[in-house]
Every structure is written in C-alpha cells, then in structure tokens.
Design a protein around this motif. Structure first.
Motif, PDB file in Angstrom:
ATOM      1  N   LEU A 236       0.776  -1.169  -0.001  1.00  0.00           N
ATOM      2  CA  LEU A 236       0.008  -0.166   0.133  1.00  0.00           C
ATOM      3  C   LEU A 236       0.934   1.221   0.061  1.00  0.00           C
ATOM      4  O   LEU A 236       1.802   1.354   0.390  1.00  0.00           O
ATOM      5  N   VAL A 237       0.369   2.525  -0.904  1.00  0.00           N
ATOM      6  CA  VAL A 237       1.269   3.710  -0.662  1.00  0.00           C
ATOM      7  C   VAL A 237       0.041   4.479  -0.303  1.00  0.00           C
ATOM      8  O   VAL A 237      -0.746   4.618  -0.825  1.00  0.00           O
ATOM      9  N   VAL A 238       0.493   5.352   0.951  1.00  0.00           N
ATOM     10  CA  VAL A 238      -0.543   6.088   1.637  1.00  0.00           C
ATOM     11  C   VAL A 238       0.117   7.550   1.036  1.00  0.00           C
ATOM     12  O   VAL A 238       1.286   7.944   1.445  1.00  0.00           O
ATOM     13  N   VAL A 239      -0.703   8.389   0.755  1.00  0.00           N
ATOM     14  CA  VAL A 239      -0.242   9.669   0.131  1.00  0.00           C
ATOM     15  C   VAL A 239      -0.846  10.831   0.841  1.00  0.00           C
ATOM     16  O   VAL A 239      -2.062  10.552   1.092  1.00  0.00           O
ATOM     17  N   PRO A 240      -0.349  11.999   0.871  1.00  0.00           N
ATOM     18  CA  PRO A 240      -1.255  13.058   1.567  1.00  0.00           C
ATOM     19  C   PRO A 240      -2.035  13.966   0.472  1.00  0.00           C
ATOM     20  O   PRO A 240      -3.004  14.550   1.305  1.00  0.00           O
ATOM     21  N   THR A 241      -1.957  13.778  -0.612  1.00  0.00           N
ATOM     22  CA  THR A 241      -2.871  14.599  -1.678  1.00  0.00           C
ATOM     23  C   THR A 241      -3.146  14.053  -2.825  1.00  0.00           C
ATOM     24  O   THR A 241      -2.453  13.235  -3.170  1.00  0.00           O
ATOM     25  N   GLU A 242      -4.172  14.556  -3.577  1.00  0.00           N
ATOM     26  CA  GLU A 242      -4.675  13.858  -4.686  1.00  0.00           C
ATOM     27  C   GLU A 242      -3.525  14.111  -5.815  1.00  0.00           C
ATOM     28  O   GLU A 242      -3.082  13.106  -6.535  1.00  0.00           O
ATOM     29  N   SER A 243      -2.698  15.077  -5.653  1.00  0.00           N
ATOM     30  CA  SER A 243      -1.552  15.270  -6.652  1.00  0.00           C
ATOM     31  C   SER A 243      -0.383  13.984  -6.525  1.00  0.00           C
ATOM     32  O   SER A 243       0.136  13.731  -7.432  1.00  0.00           O
ATOM     33  N   ALA A 244      -0.302  13.879  -5.249  1.00  0.00           N
ATOM     34  CA  ALA A 244       0.638  12.922  -4.911  1.00  0.00           C
ATOM     35  C   ALA A 244       0.022  11.593  -5.365  1.00  0.00           C
ATOM     36  O   ALA A 244       0.824  10.658  -5.806  1.00  0.00           O
ATOM     37  N   ARG A 245      -1.267  11.305  -5.293  1.00  0.00           N
ATOM     38  CA  ARG A 245      -1.778  10.120  -5.798  1.00  0.00           C
ATOM     39  C   ARG A 245      -1.526   9.861  -7.365  1.00  0.00           C
ATOM     40  O   ARG A 245      -1.142   9.009  -7.901  1.00  0.00           O
ATOM     41  N   ASP A 246      -1.763  11.058  -8.002  1.00  0.00           N
ATOM     42  CA  ASP A 246      -1.426  10.943  -9.374  1.00  0.00           C
ATOM     43  C   ASP A 246       0.008  10.600  -9.750  1.00  0.00           C
ATOM     44  O   ASP A 246       0.214   9.601 -10.688  1.00  0.00           O
ATOM     45  N   LYS A 247       0.819  11.152  -8.936  1.00  0.00           N
ATOM     46  CA  LYS A 247       2.440  10.989  -9.449  1.00  0.00           C
ATOM     47  C   LYS A 247       2.504   9.347  -8.960  1.00  0.00           C
ATOM     48  O   LYS A 247       3.408   8.851  -9.734  1.00  0.00           O
ATOM     49  N   ALA A 248       1.726   8.977  -7.840  1.00  0.00           N
ATOM     50  CA  ALA A 248       2.293   7.566  -7.394  1.00  0.00           C
ATOM     51  C   ALA A 248       1.680   6.571  -8.804  1.00  0.00           C
ATOM     52  O   ALA A 248       2.425   5.685  -9.193  1.00  0.00           O
ATOM     53  N   ILE A 249       0.834   6.886  -9.264  1.00  0.00           N
ATOM     54  CA  ILE A 249       0.071   6.106 -10.465  1.00  0.00           C
ATOM     55  C   ILE A 249       0.809   6.406 -11.551  1.00  0.00           C
ATOM     56  O   ILE A 249       1.111   5.210 -12.252  1.00  0.00           O
ATOM     57  N   ASN A 250       1.026   7.412 -11.893  1.00  0.00           N
ATOM     58  CA  ASN A 250       2.168   7.797 -12.934  1.00  0.00           C
ATOM     59  C   ASN A 250       3.522   6.706 -12.891  1.00  0.00           C
ATOM     60  O   ASN A 250       4.115   6.429 -13.912  1.00  0.00           O
ATOM     61  N   TYR A 251       4.004   6.485 -11.677  1.00  0.00           N
ATOM     62  CA  TYR A 251       5.145   5.775 -11.364  1.00  0.00           C
ATOM     63  C   TYR A 251       5.008   4.415 -11.407  1.00  0.00           C
ATOM     64  O   TYR A 251       5.758   3.792 -10.956  1.00  0.00           O
ATOM     65  N   GLY A 252       3.869   3.927 -11.754  1.00  0.00           N
ATOM     66  CA  GLY A 252       3.503   2.608 -11.744  1.00  0.00           C
ATOM     67  C   GLY A 252       2.665   1.598 -10.807  1.00  0.00           C
ATOM     68  O   GLY A 252       2.720   0.434 -10.764  1.00  0.00           O
ATOM     69  N   ILE A 253       2.276   2.552  -9.964  1.00  0.00           N
ATOM     70  CA  ILE A 253       1.627   1.829  -8.523  1.00  0.00           C
ATOM     71  C   ILE A 253       0.049   1.795  -8.917  1.00  0.00           C
ATOM     72  O   ILE A 253      -0.555   2.339  -9.296  1.00  0.00           O
ATOM     73  N   ASP A 254      -0.186   0.353  -8.659  1.00  0.00           N
ATOM     74  CA  ASP A 254      -1.908   0.083  -8.909  1.00  0.00           C
ATOM     75  C   ASP A 254      -2.687   1.036  -8.408  1.00  0.00           C
ATOM     76  O   ASP A 254      -2.692   1.014  -7.006  1.00  0.00           O
ATOM     77  N   PRO A 255      -3.547   1.746  -9.095  1.00  0.00           N
ATOM     78  CA  PRO A 255      -4.483   2.605  -8.303  1.00  0.00           C
ATOM     79  C   PRO A 255      -4.922   2.310  -7.020  1.00  0.00           C
ATOM     80  O   PRO A 255      -5.388   2.809  -6.191  1.00  0.00           O
ATOM     81  N   GLY A 256      -5.457   0.926  -6.901  1.00  0.00           N
ATOM     82  CA  GLY A 256      -6.199   0.252  -5.899  1.00  0.00           C
ATOM     83  C   GLY A 256      -5.170   0.240  -4.696  1.00  0.00           C
ATOM     84  O   GLY A 256      -5.622  -0.054  -3.441  1.00  0.00           O
ATOM     85  N   ARG A 257      -4.037   0.609  -4.793  1.00  0.00           N
ATOM     86  CA  ARG A 257      -2.934   0.524  -3.484  1.00  0.00           C
ATOM     87  C   ARG A 257      -2.575   1.709  -3.207  1.00  0.00           C
ATOM     88  O   ARG A 257      -1.492   1.642  -2.583  1.00  0.00           O
ATOM     89  N   VAL A 258      -3.175   2.633  -3.807  1.00  0.00           N
ATOM     90  CA  VAL A 258      -2.953   4.097  -3.326  1.00  0.00           C
ATOM     91  C   VAL A 258      -3.901   4.789  -2.555  1.00  0.00           C
ATOM     92  O   VAL A 258      -5.262   4.728  -3.070  1.00  0.00           O
ATOM     93  N   ILE A 259      -3.532   5.107  -1.373  1.00  0.00           N
ATOM     94  CA  ILE A 259      -4.764   5.842  -0.656  1.00  0.00           C
ATOM     95  C   ILE A 259      -4.447   7.192  -0.074  1.00  0.00           C
ATOM     96  O   ILE A 259      -3.282   7.387   0.148  1.00  0.00           O
ATOM     97  N   VAL A 260      -5.365   8.087  -0.197  1.00  0.00           N
ATOM     98  CA  VAL A 260      -5.009   9.444  -0.047  1.00  0.00           C
ATOM     99  C   VAL A 260      -5.611   9.652   1.697  1.00  0.00           C
ATOM    100  O   VAL A 260      -6.823   9.598   1.987  1.00  0.00           O
ATOM    101  N   ALA A 261      -4.698  10.023   2.524  1.00  0.00           N
ATOM    102  CA  ALA A 261      -5.081   9.962   3.908  1.00  0.00           C
ATOM    103  C   ALA A 261      -4.760  11.484   4.503  1.00  0.00           C
ATOM    104  O   ALA A 261      -5.384  11.642   5.425  1.00  0.00           O
ATOM    105  N   GLY A 262      -3.820  12.145   3.688  1.00  0.00           N
ATOM    106  CA  GLY A 262      -3.290  13.370   4.410  1.00  0.00           C
ATOM    107  C   GLY A 262      -1.994  13.100   4.917  1.00  0.00           C
ATOM    108  O   GLY A 262      -1.333  11.735   4.979  1.00  0.00           O
TER     109      GLY A 262
END
Ligand code: UDP
Length: 390
Positions: free
Chosen positions: A157-183
């Motif tokens: 799982l990759v937990v990110v603080p913002t939606e922009s960081a989520r986009d970046k995670a997905i861009n870098y190949g992380i499965d969107p289902g494994r990215v959680i925006v929590a702050g």
C-alpha cells in the motif's frame, strides 16, 4: 522505542533523521496506533542510514542540513535522481553497496508489518524481501512533488497526503487500488488542539494584545530565517515575533544577541509546536510538508519564505493555488504581506479560513487503522481488501 513481545504484532518503522519530517510522521503514526489499538501492537523505529548504511551514507542525517542549505546542489541532486528510469538506474548502481546492509537490517528486525516513511529505503528493502513478505506500507511524507524513490511497485500500500501525490504514484506505476489519500500524519496534539490561547500566551510570556507571527525553518532551522527576522524588525510592525530555530544552534545564538524593537521570543528546538501554532496568528515558514500541514490544522495563514528546490516546489504551488498563503522568497515580500495582514485583519482571517479547510487532522488515525486492517485487527480497510501478499 522497541518493546517487542512474542504475541503482539510488531511494526517496523523505517525512517531517517534527514530533516525533521520523517521522524515526526513516524512518531505521529505510533501515537495514533497507541490510541486506536492500546497495548495491542508493538513497534520500533530504525534509522536505516545511521544504523545500517555503508559509509558515507551512514552520515546522511548529519550531511543533510549543510547539503540542503546549498539550493543548487540540492536541486541538481533531486532533478538527476527523479523519474522512473533514472531512479532505477541510481538504485542499480548503489545495489552492490547497500545489499548487505539491507539483508542485515531484515535479519536483525523481524516484524509483522513494514512501515516506511522515507523514500530511499523502499527499493533496497523490497528488492531484498523477495516475493513473500509481511505487508509493506509506504507513507509518503512529501506533499505534492513526491520523488520517484517513494514508489516501488512491490509496496502493498502507498499512503499519500494529496490527490496530486496520488496521481504521481499512479504515474510511477503503482496500481491505483493500492494508493490511499489520507493526508500527512501529524501528532494527535495538533488534531485535538484544545488548549486555551490566552493561557498558552500567558505561560509563554507572549503579549495578549498583539498578533503573534511564528517564524520557523523546519526541524533544522533552514532558509533565510535571520534575514527575514531582521527585515520584520526593521518594519516596526505592531506585532510579536516568535522565532523557532529548531536544531540550528548558531542561528539561535545570533538572534539572541539582537536588540529587538518589538516583543520577540527566540527558541531552539521546541517540543510543543501545537501550543505555539495555536497561540499564533500567522505562520512564516520554509515550505516543509509537516509544518504546512500543522499550520492548516491550526488554521494559520501561511507565508512561505523558502523551499527545498524540487522537493518542496509542489508545496508552494499547493498553498498558493489553494489561497492558504503566499510565496514570499524575499524578506521585503514577507514584510509587505505581514503589513497587509496586520493592518487589515479581515484579509488575514479569510486566508486563515481557507488554510483550516485544507486540514486533515485525522490522517494519523486513518493510517493507524490501515495498519490495523493489514494486521487483521479490524480497521480502515475491509478484510477482503487486506493486501497481505503481492
Ligand atoms: N518541529 C518541532 N520543533 C521545532 C522545529 C520543528 O517539533 O523546534 C517540527 C515541526 O512541527 C514539523 C517538523 O519538525 O513537524 C518539521 O517538518 P517539515 O516537514 O516542516 O520540515 P523538515 O524539517 O522535514 O525539512
């Protein structure tokens, strides 16, 4: 910090004291675990640079502040290592040097869950771990401009603080289902902030009748704090100045020698930042993600006077675009903004309100519950969503 027993699930926090933010984030999550699952989960924190990295990397916590003070060097280093292919090439180059250290770390610290709050450790450990391993959660502690090192496809799982960081995670190949925006995880004392402003000011000796401007440069007291403080003094504004120098003892010594024309309070490393923020009216800071997130929770209008090139550029854009503050890289710009906000408090309050609306005070608790769900203790994710293996 370690309190391992055989029965309780054990979480290994991977961090390093390169700046104050990684430690603060780890400690905030530990605090939240203790609140959500009292006495049910054990943990330890490992500074992998200091304890395991081969020379010269073992000195990273000490070399980070001087390096980070040379913006061009930092920017260059950041730019040449960022990007999917480049980061992989660098890790490949370093692999022979760090492989043994990663193995040793894993052998000496068995755990039921890895929690990384640092970008650099992820690739070496996940490469060493192989296909079957306890859940590995990466909690990204940069806000917007998040470096490629943060993202490894084998993180559960990759937990990110913002939606922009989520986009970046997905861009870098992380499965969107494994990215959680929590702050961004911050200490529970920020989330509750239930002290009384007047009482805090009285205890600290700060005047009650003037706006308090809190000036700081992260855990290391970085950025042109001294120049900015002196320019504020020259402007003779009707305000109180509070300067937090963090671990920068030289800065503290120099500022203590100044004969300030207004009520001014100089501190070294402060352990009650929630109280300081609650008793303040304006935050002037380097664009550190921790301080900005804490400022949002305190509902402080923010003046950003410095940023780490590359790494903190996105934080500046975020604060400015959301209207929670301004970018003022020259001391005179800081003074101009302060002049407006002090003479026209209604403008300051408008920005303060926006800042408060960006707060995510529940981030640490949410991350604790994600950890709980990964350890099958109930929590944020449903059992069916638990991601124990790849
Ligand atoms: N901090 C603190 N006491 C100090 C100075 C800073 O507790 O005297 C904390 C601050 O509240 C924040 C962290 O250190 O949680 C700094 O993190 P940030 O991401 O802003 O900057 P960094 O130091 O990592 O560059």
């Amino acid at each position: 910090m370690s309190q391992k027993t055989n029965k309780k699930p054990h979480v290994l926090f991977l961090f390093s004291d390169t700046g104050g933010g990684h430690r603060s984030a780890a400690e905030a999550i530990i605090e939240a675990i203790n609140l959500e699952y009292p006495d049910q989960i054990t943990y330890e924190m490992v500074d992998f640079f200091k304890k395991y990295a081969p020379p010269p990397f073992d000195k990273a916590p000490e070399t980070y502040p001087p390096m980070a003070r040379i913006p061009d060097v930092w920017e260059l280093g950041y730019a040449i290592s960022d990007g999917r292919r480049r980061s992989r090439a660098i890790m490949n180059l370093l692999w022979p040097y760090v492989k043994g250290a990663a193995l040793r770390l894993l052998e000496e610290h068995r755990c039921d869950l890895f929690l990384s709050v640092h970008p650099v450790i992820n690739t070496p450990l996940l490469r060493t771990l192989g296909p079957y391993h306890p859940p590995y959660i990466t909690v990204v502690t940069d806000m917007v401009s998040t470096h490629a090192f943060w993202y490894h496809r084998k993180s559960n799982l990759v937990v990110v603080p913002t939606e922009s960081a989520r986009d970046k995670a997905i861009n870098y190949g992380i499965d969107p289902g494994r990215v959680i925006v929590a702050g961004l995880p911050v200490a529970d004392r920020f989330a509750t902030m239930n002290g009384n402003r007047a009482e805090i000011r009285a205890r600290l000796g700060w005047p009650q009748d003037k706006p308090v401007v809190l000036l700081m440069g992260g855990g290391e007291g970085m950025g042109p704090v001294e120049r900015t403080a002196l320019s504020i003094a020259d402007a003779h504004l009707d305000m109180t100045l509070v300067v937090v120098c963090g671990k920068n003892e030289g800065l503290k010594r120099r500022l203590e020698m100044v004969n300030w024309p207004m009520p001014t309070f100089i501190y070294g490393f402060v352990t009650e930042m929630p109280n300081f923020m609650q008793a303040a009216d304006v935050l002037v800071t380097k664009a550190g993600p921790g301080t900005i997130s804490e400022g949002f929770i305190a509902g402080l209008p923010i003046i950003l006077f410095a940023r780490m090139p590359g790494q903190e550029d996105g934080n500046v854009a975020y604060v400015v675009e959301e209207h929670a503050g301004v970018w003022a890289p020259r001391p005179q710009q800081v003074v101009d903004t302060l002049t407006t906000w002090i003479t026209r408090p209604e403008e300051r309050l408008k920005v303060a309100q926006t800042s408060r609306s960006l707060a995510r005070p529940d981030a640490s608790r949410k991350i604790a519950r994600i950890i709980g769900s990964q350890l099958n203790m109930g929590g944020e994710l449903k059992q069916s969503e638990s991601l124990f293996s790849d």
